[in-house]
Every structure is written in C-alpha cells, then in structure tokens.
Design an enzyme around this catalytic site. Structure first.
Site, PDB file in Angstrom:
ATOM      1  CB  SER A   1     -33.352  36.783 129.520  1.00  8.13           C
ATOM      2  OG  SER A   1     -33.177  35.922 130.619  1.00  8.13           O
TER       3      SER A   1
ATOM      4  CE  LYS B   1     -36.360  34.106 130.564  1.00  9.33           C
ATOM      5  NZ  LYS B   1     -35.049  33.424 130.637  1.00  9.33           N
TER       6      LYS B   1
END
Lengths: 206, 206
Positions: B122, B159
């Site tokens: 991701s 993230k």
DNA sequence: TTGCAATATGGTTTATTGACCATATACTAG
DNA sequence: CTAGTATATGGTCAATAAACCATATTGCAA
C-alpha cells in the site's frame, strides 16, 4: 550459556560497559565500584571464566569477554525486527519479534562496499527512488539480471544488467515513465561494471 | 588535527586496531610488534599525546584515544556516499564522495527504535515495498502527514497519518492498485499510534 | 548435619608496566 | 654549522595489578 547469579551478572554487565568504552577495568576498580575487596572480584571473575563468559587469560588489566559470549551477544544484540503483530500484545513483545538485524554486519565496511546516491527515477518500480542510497558491493563480473551499478560514459547508473551475445542490456524499472532498455557494446561504448546493489537505504528527516 | 610522522601514524593505527578489538596494548607489546624497545614507544606515545591523538592520562595499560581524535574519526569513518561521478575518475575518488554515513548513528539502538517488516504494497509509491524493513522511532503523537506506523485492530500498518477534526486519516500510496484512504475514529476503532518511520531498508540476497 | 557453591575479607607475593635517566643518531630548518 | 625534532637504545625504579593463601559466612541440596 550457563546461568549466572545476580552478583555475577552485575559484575559482568559492569565489565561489558567498561569494555564498550575501551576502558578495561582492574579488579580493584570493579571492587571499588561495587564496594567490595579486590579479592572478591578475583573470585567472581574466576566463576565468570569457568562459566565461559570471560576469556580464560591472565595478565594485568587483560580482562576480556570470551569468544563464545561475544558470539552470543552478537546474535541477540541487533535491532529487533517486528513481523506480524499478535493481537493484544505490545508491539515489542517476544511473540512479535521475527529476528534481530545486526546493522553492522549488513553494512559492515568489509569489502570496500559503498553507498551510491541514486539520481533519477528509472528504478522506481523496484522501490529504488531518487535520493536513496544503494549499498554497492564492488564487482567486475556481470551476473545476469542482478540490479547493478555500471559506469556508462562516466555516469553511474543503477539498472538490471544482462550480458547478451554482443551487447550488454541495461534494463530500467519504471513503467509509468516508459524508460527504454539501454544497450551498450563493450567495444563502442565506454562502459564499466562497478558492482552489485546489495541493499537500499532511505533515511527520513527525523 | 596536527600531522603525524609515518612512524607515529603506524603506531597510532596499531593502537586503534588493538582498541577496536578491546585489547589495549602495553608499550612493550607495541614495541614487540614493531621490533623496537619499550622506551621508543614511550616517547612515540608522548608525541601522540602532545599532538592530541591520545588521551593525556597515565597508568598501566590505560592507553586511550583522545576525545578530539575520537570525534574526528567518527566524522570521517562512515561508509562513503558516492554522488555524481566525475569524468574519468575512479568511483571512490575523493571528488565523488559527497559524505560519509555513520550507519551506527542512523540505526543506533538508542531510543527504542525497531524495524517493522512491511506487509503489503500500500505504500509502494513512497518506495516502501513488501518485505522492506522500515525503521520505526516510537512516538505517541501524530505528526500530520508523516509516514507512521499505527496499530489498527492489532494490525500494524504503515501509512501517512493525518489528524482530522473527528477522525484519523490513514493515507496509502499506491495509485495503481487504487487503495483508499482509511478513516478511523478514536472512540469507535481500536487504533494506537506506534511511531514514525525514520528510514527504510532493503537487503538483497548477496 | 554435612558438604558444597557463592560471596566475602585481609594479607602477602610476584609479575607486569609505565616512567624516567643517560645517551646516540639521523635529518631538517634556520 | 647549529639547534631542535624525531627516533632509537639500555638500564633502573616505583607503582600497580593479578594471583594466591587462609579464613569466614550464608544458603541450599543431599
């Protein structure tokens, strides 16, 4: 390794601390630190030698950790690597630690390795980004398909390198920008193999 | 630092080598190594102290590098970082070296930093790939926009993290796969800040 | 309770070590 | 040519340190 008593552990830790600072202690210094006689230290050290933590050598101010203990330390002293996190556990819990990375071992300045600052984004699909430092292990031989550093007309380039029949292929990894494979002929082009990329490192401002 | 004669440099290097192995030499040992008398070593050491390379302390087997020299070494002893390569120069020529990276300083196990093995892709657009080790510096506070590690329902995720009015935004970086930004509410979701990513490391099979 | 391991002490001995003396040579800068 | 620096030696000495002796206490296991 054989277990130590509390006292032995304390003394061993103190000795380790001293050695880390390149300041091997005398028995008296250890004794002073713990408030006991030189002789007690002499005996404690005897135990530590017998149990294999200290090297069995004699001499003035010659105290050393044993090779076995040194190996043991090395194996357990790296930076912990956290893998999957078990539910409900603190992140650094035993269960989560998949191993330890001895950074010095990986990046050890052993065989002339060096970092190359990456210029350009031609290898971005391999996760090598502009500004990264790739760790290069010098090599003269091409290993087909390895990410390598070559000097092409005095420009250091990071690419996947393939030896083909009459030429050398330098394959970039950036689908988006659509870089094309470069081909170099040893006769015509000024090309030189520098080494293989054995790591990539990026540090973020802290 | 003041320049050294050849002999002084040799002796200093030998002393450094010994100290690196936690084995401070006696003057006699140094003398034996170079085939000279203890006395010559005594004098040599005097010079090295006067020039500031050795600590000006006396004592039996108490030889040490000076703080000044230690600082000097630290500044120049990292792994060389090669930037642009000057035409016609060997890759490790002085001109090409943009600095030295002290790996220990960057990865020093100082404040509880640890590596987290990256799962998933991701963050690939940030060059953080599956299997990479991100170096994490523990932190409890969110710094808007920093790449961070958060524990979301016992799953460690990397993230970019933003604190918004009533929620926390976890922003991935993978355009191709089209991951969507996650939003978590401190009340409803089991979310915990773990730390900031201060580096990324990838090692390739050698 | 006996014996052993670990810890502790004081005292003595022996070896190691750095410090210092006198001295000599080679080389360089002035 | 001279003075100073660096290198080198042998010899001596005082300080330091480890080794070892005898001895004592505590706690645990047999």
């Amino acid at each position: 390794m054989e277990t130590l008593t509390e006292k032995q552990q304390e003394v061993l830790t103190f000795i380790e601390d001293c050695l880390r600072e390149n300041d091997p202690p005398t028995q008296r210094e250890i004794g002073d630190y713990f408030g006991m006689a030189q002789n007690s230290v002499y005996q404690l050290i005897g135990y530590l030698k017998k149990k294999g933590y200290l090297a069995d050598i004699r001499g003035h101010r010659c105290i050393k950790l044993s090779d076995a203990y040194l190996r043991h330390l090395k194996a357990t002293q790296g930076i912990p690597i956290v893998g999957r996190v078990a539910a409900g556990q603190p992140i650094l819990a035993e269960e989560n630690i998949e191993g330890y990375l001895d950074v010095q071992a990986v990046f050890g300045r052993a065989e002339g390795t060096f970092f190359l600052r990456v210029v350009g984004d031609s290898m971005i699909d391999e996760g090598i980004m502009e500004g990264d430092l790739v760790l290069v292990k010098p090599a003269t031989e091409i290993e087909n398909g390895r990410i390598s550093v070559v000097l092409l007309d005095d420009e250091a380039t990071v690419k996947r390198v393939y030896r083909q029949k009459y030429r050398i292929a330098l394959k970039p990894a950036n689908k988006r920008a659509g870089y094309k494979t470069l081909y170099a002929k040893p006769r015509e082009n000024n090309i030189r193999m520098v080494g293989h990329v054995i790591g990539c490192l990026r540090t973020v401002v802290q």
